[in-house]
Structure formats: C-alpha cells, structure tokens
Design a protein around this motif. Structure first.
Motif, short mmCIF file in Angstrom:
data_model
loop_
_atom_site.label_atom_id
_atom_site.label_comp_id
_atom_site.label_asym_id
_atom_site.label_seq_id
_atom_site.Cartn_x
_atom_site.Cartn_y
_atom_site.Cartn_z
N ASN A 425 0.82 -1.21 0.00
CA ASN A 425 0.00 0.00 0.00
C ASN A 425 0.86 1.26 0.00
O ASN A 425 1.93 1.29 0.62
CB ASN A 425 -0.93 0.04 1.21
CG ASN A 425 -2.01 -1.02 1.14
OD1 ASN A 425 -2.58 -1.25 0.08
ND2 ASN A 425 -2.31 -1.66 2.26
N VAL A 426 0.38 2.28 -0.67
CA VAL A 426 1.00 3.61 -0.64
C VAL A 426 -0.10 4.60 -0.26
O VAL A 426 -1.11 4.69 -0.94
CB VAL A 426 1.60 4.00 -2.00
CG1 VAL A 426 2.11 5.44 -1.96
CG2 VAL A 426 2.74 3.06 -2.38
N THR A 427 0.09 5.31 0.84
CA THR A 427 -0.85 6.35 1.25
C THR A 427 -0.17 7.70 1.14
O THR A 427 1.05 7.80 1.20
CB THR A 427 -1.33 6.13 2.69
OG1 THR A 427 -0.20 6.09 3.57
CG2 THR A 427 -2.11 4.83 2.82
N THR A 428 -0.96 8.73 0.98
CA THR A 428 -0.43 10.07 0.74
C THR A 428 -1.08 11.06 1.68
O THR A 428 -1.99 10.73 2.44
CB THR A 428 -0.69 10.49 -0.71
OG1 THR A 428 -2.11 10.53 -0.92
CG2 THR A 428 -0.07 9.51 -1.68
N ASP A 429 -0.60 12.29 1.65
CA ASP A 429 -1.19 13.36 2.46
C ASP A 429 -2.29 14.09 1.70
O ASP A 429 -3.26 14.55 2.28
CB ASP A 429 -0.11 14.37 2.87
CG ASP A 429 0.93 13.76 3.79
OD1 ASP A 429 0.57 12.88 4.58
OD2 ASP A 429 2.10 14.16 3.70
N SER A 430 -2.14 14.19 0.39
CA SER A 430 -3.03 15.01 -0.40
C SER A 430 -4.22 14.21 -0.92
O SER A 430 -4.24 12.97 -0.87
CB SER A 430 -2.27 15.60 -1.59
OG SER A 430 -3.12 16.30 -2.46
N TYR A 431 -5.19 14.90 -1.46
CA TYR A 431 -6.29 14.28 -2.17
C TYR A 431 -6.06 14.37 -3.67
O TYR A 431 -6.91 13.96 -4.47
CB TYR A 431 -7.62 14.96 -1.80
CG TYR A 431 -7.64 16.45 -2.05
CD1 TYR A 431 -8.14 16.98 -3.23
CD2 TYR A 431 -7.14 17.33 -1.10
CE1 TYR A 431 -8.13 18.34 -3.47
CE2 TYR A 431 -7.13 18.70 -1.32
CZ TYR A 431 -7.63 19.19 -2.51
OH TYR A 431 -7.63 20.54 -2.74
#
Length: 542
Positions: A425-431
């Motif tokens: 999984n890769v999660t980010t801060d932005s939308y």
C-alpha cells in the motif's frame, strides 16, 4: 636507519609525461627499506589512459600479500580485473618450483612475490581514466630487491553517444544534454558541471516571447548547439516561423522554443559564486507533443526520455490543453490519463498480455474529495530491477502528492522498481495524486497492476500561527501565506495577496518607517484579517 620508519624516500611522486619509469627505493643497488608507504601518481592527457608494465618485480611473498605489496588504484579503489579466482599468478608454478611467483589478490588487488627474469607479467594493468596511483608498502621485516616499472599513455576508446547526449571530456561516458549544468555530477570527471553560466536569450529568438516566459538560457541547448552561432545557423531556427504555424499540437512551438533556449536560473555556489542551472522542459510535456508531431521531424529521437520528472522544470501548456489526451484508464488500459475518483484500477501498458515497452513515460492523475485520502495498492508489481535494493536508475514508479507540475508537489514515495510484495500500500497526504511510470531503453518486465480506494481524512485542527487551507485538507503556517510558493494543495494560500496601506492608528504608529514599508498583507501572522481587527486586538493595545 634501523628500527624506525623510513620516510625520506617516500615523498609522493607525480609523473606527468606520456611515458616514464619508476621503481622502489634503492632499486637496483640494494633491497628496499622497511616500513615504507610510497605513492606514484601518474597523470596523462585526459583523452588517454595509462598502461603499467612491471619489468622487474621481487617483493616479499605472502599468500594474501598481507606484508609487502603493490596496489594499482584509480579513484581510491584497486583497478579491477576479470575474476580469475582468489588470485592471479604470473608464471607456471611447475616451471619454477623454488620461486614464490607474483600473484595479484582479487580481494584487494595486491601484488607480491617474485617475477623470474625470463618471464613477463601477463596481466594488462590499464587504467580506465587518465589518472592512476601506484602504492607500495613494506612492513618491518623481510625486504627484497623491489621492482622497476614503465608506463605509457594509450588511446581511450571514446564512449558512443546518441544525438541527445554529449561526450564527457574524459571520453569515458555520455551525459544527456538535459542534464548538463543540472547541479548533479553525471560525468566521472564532472565536466558536465563546468562552465555553467546563464546567458541572455538571443534577440533573434524574439519570436519565442510568450511561448517561453524567461530571459536566460544555457548552452549547449537540447538540440546540441554549443553556442549562439550554432543555434542561429541551425535548420530548426530557420524553420521557427513555420513551426509557429504548425497545428500538429497546440504546444509544439513552446516546446521547440524551450529546447532551443532551455531555461537557466542562477544558483549560489561555493564561495557565493553564482552558477547557472538548467531547468529543461518537463518530461510529461514531451511524449504527446513528439507523438502528435512525429511527421514534422522536429525533435531528436529519445529526447523525451532524457527530460526530468521534477517540480522544477519548465512547462507552458496552451490554454486549451488542460489535461493529457488519454481517457481514464482501467485494468489493462492505456499509458496515463485522468483516473476516475474514489475507486478504480490502472496498470502499465500491455499488462496481462506481455511486457511493457522501452522508452515509455506514463502519468496518471487522481483527484478525490478533499475530505478523503487516496490509498493505492500494488496487486502485482514487477519492473526491471536496479543494481541494488532501493536504487532504481532504469525503470520505476513514483507517487507524488499534488498535481503535475504546478501547485504543492512532493514525493510521497521513493522510486519503486524490481519486485514489490503483492498488496503493498501507498498512502499520501493530499487528495490530489500524480503517479509516474518510466522505462528506459533497456530491459522490460510484465509491469504492474494497481487499485485504489479512499479513507476518510477526518477534521483538521490547526495550531497557533497556522491557517486552514480553503479545501480543509491541510494547515499551513501564516508566515508562508503569500510568500510566492504554493503550500496548500488547492493553492488558496496564494490567493488575494494584495498589499494594503496602513491606516488610522496603525499608520500613525508606524509612520517612522520607510514609505515602502507602510504596507502589509492580511491575515497577518497572528490572524488579524483587517486593519480594524488588528487595532481592536489586545496585541495592538499592549
């Protein structure tokens, strides 16, 4: 001198001729002293390399050459040889039963032993560059006759460069034109970062004004023109007027202008000296233009693959070009495009039916509701691997927070290559996400299949001195509002940035300041949104 280190014989020696000789101290009259550490540094013309031949060699023997030994070094490392096992021996042991023949250890490149008078060293001890260091060390015990050697400068075989590369001065490698003067040493001799200077764009390129919005460039440009004369004598320059009228793509003229005159900005270097750094066209800008205009033959082959994926490159899309031409992609879909919001899949071209192609650049854009955070899952992932884990100079995937190339844009991951465990999984801060896949001209693999979904962001509470961005997705420092850089994903921190004149009591209080300083912007660092709210605040009345 006994029982002490001999250093008088071993001042570093520098040899600069195209041929020469050198030998161990005392050779040939008597044995070399003990406790030596001697170096000979040989330098020849930059277009040559060095071949060393040992005519006589008699140095104390040890199975691992741990006592007295000679080492040939280049850039601080032993000069490599083909792997011939743990040692390389000069001579046939059965022919010299009472002689400890010269050997060269593979673990450290050390020479020791004896070379019989009727044999020659069979190793080809040749440098790669034009500089070689020969180091001789002896310990406190046994001494021998030593050695005598000759060296000569021989021609290098220049690296073969493409038309989008420049040969390094030392002839050992090629560097992409787009990487010359980019602040990173790509040539072994660092020649790609020398003489980096911003110069004014020639007035003859005035036709490009508006297509490019800067005034300085750097040579060589991306067509390989080394100077103004070469640029103005080129076919591309002669055809600029017709290129401006070419309708193969709305951005073709701007792209050609930015390659003829690549943007250059001044950076402060060592000792406050100012040097120019190239800011070439963005890599994501290139493929659709070069493909659409292929029949016009305006761009060098493979130029797109040499351009950078960076937030600090140049792009000037036409007003009617707002997104890549590809449709949103699904499983097994095309190369890049706008992804449907919230949930979906995307993959490398040909996934499931073959390998992805060489020299491919795909850019996917994903935007979801600001109250959500995208989560990408790589279900299958196999790209060409790099030389070591985490090192991905060939094919790779990279995920960025933010839209390409403007706005707040930062890397959410390092480059991913090789094999990644299923379900990573890769999660980010932005939308707002940008996913980049790039392959070089080498090997290819089956590629990747990824899916994405979203998680709830939750409510943000900003701290003292911070302001919530207009999209509610990020808090930024009040000190970073209207500073000329986008810190909010929606760029709201750089809106309504006007200098308001000081008024009323505030003007009276600050009237001693220079006239140019009698302006401010709201909200201020405490959060006051107007002059009246400031003068009515407890802080003002203190």
């Amino acid at each position: 001198m006994e029982n002490g280190k001999i250093t008088v014989y071993c001042n570093p020696t520098y040899l600069n001729g195209s041929t020469g000789t050198f030998s161990s101290p005392n050779y040939p009259n008597k044995e070399y002293p003990r406790d030596l550490d001697c170096t000979w540094t040989i330098t020849v013309h930059i277009e040559k390399k060095i071949k060393v031949t040992f005519d006589v060699f008699d140095v104390e023997y040890h199975d691992n050459c741990a006592y007295d030994h000679v080492i040939l070094e280049e850039n601080g490392e032993p000069i490599s040889l083909p792997d011939l096992g743990p040692t390389e021996i000069d001579g046939e042991p059965e022919d010299y039963p009472d002689v400890d023949l010269v050997k060269r250890t593979q673990d450290g490149g050390k020479f020791c032993g004896t070379l019989p008078g009727d044999t020659t060293m069979r190793g080809n001890y040749t440098s790669v560059s034009n500089v070689m260091t020969v180091r001789f060390r002896s310990d406190t015990w046994v001494s021998k006759t030593g050695f005598s050697a000759t060296y000569s400068a021989i021609d290098k075989v220049p690296a073969v460069c493409t038309n989008v590369e420049k040969l390094c001065d030392d002839l050992l490698g090629c560097v992409a034109l787009a990487k010359i003067c980019d602040g990173s040493d790509d040539c072994q001799d660092k020649s790609d970062e020398r003489n980096c200077e911003c110069v004014e764009i020639p007035t003859e390129l005035g036709i490009c004004k508006g297509a490019i919005d800067y005034g300085n460039m750097v040579y060589p440009n991306l067509y390989g023109h080394q100077n103004k004369m070469a640029l103005l004598d080129s076919d591309t320059f002669a055809e600029l007027q017709s290129i401006q009228n070419n309708t193969c793509h709305a951005d073709v003229f701007a792209m050609v202008c930015s390659m003829l005159a690549p943007k250059c900005v001044e950076e402060v270097g060592t000792g406050n000296a100012r040097r120019g750094e190239i800011k070439p066209p963005c890599r994501t800008w290139c493929p659709e233009i070069s493909t659409s205009c292929a029949d016009a033959n305006l761009f060098p082959d493979e130029i797109c693959g040499t351009l950078p994926f960076s937030a600090d490159c140049f792009i000037n899309r036409a007003d009617d070009v707002t997104s890549p031409p590809q449709s949103p992609t699904g499983q097994g879909g095309g190369c890049g495009g706008l992804l449907p919001p919230n949930t979906g899949t995307f993959s490398t071209p040909n996934f499931g039916s073959g390998h992805y192609s060489v020299n491919t650049d795909c850019v996917w854009s994903l935007r979801v509701n600001p109250g959500l955070v995208p989560r990408i899952t790589f279900n299958t992932f196999k790209l060409e691997a790099g030389p070591s884990p985490g090192d991905c100079p060939f094919d790779y995937v990279r995920v960025f927070d933010g839209e390409w190339p403007g706005g707040k844009f930062k890397s959410a991951t390092n480059k991913l290559c090789g094999e990644v465990p299923p379900g990573t999984n890769v999660t980010t801060d932005s939308y707002i996400l940008t996913i980049i896949f790039s392959s070089d001209k080498g090997g290819t693999e089956e590629g990747f299949l990824a899916s994405y979904t979203t998680d709830d962001r939750g409510t943000l509470t900003c701290g003292v001195g911070e302001k919530l961005c207009g999209d509610g997705a990020l808090c930024v420092s009040m000190a970073r509002r209207c500073d000329g850089r986008f810190d909010c994903w929606d760029k709201s921190d750089e809106r309504d940035c006007e200098c308001d004149p000081l008024e009323g009591e505030l003007q009276t209080l600050c009237e001693s300041r220079d006239e140019s300083a009698n302006f401010m912007t709201f909200p201020n660092l405490i959060g006051h949104v107007s002059s009246s709210s400031l003068t009515a605040s407890p802080e003002f009345n203190v």
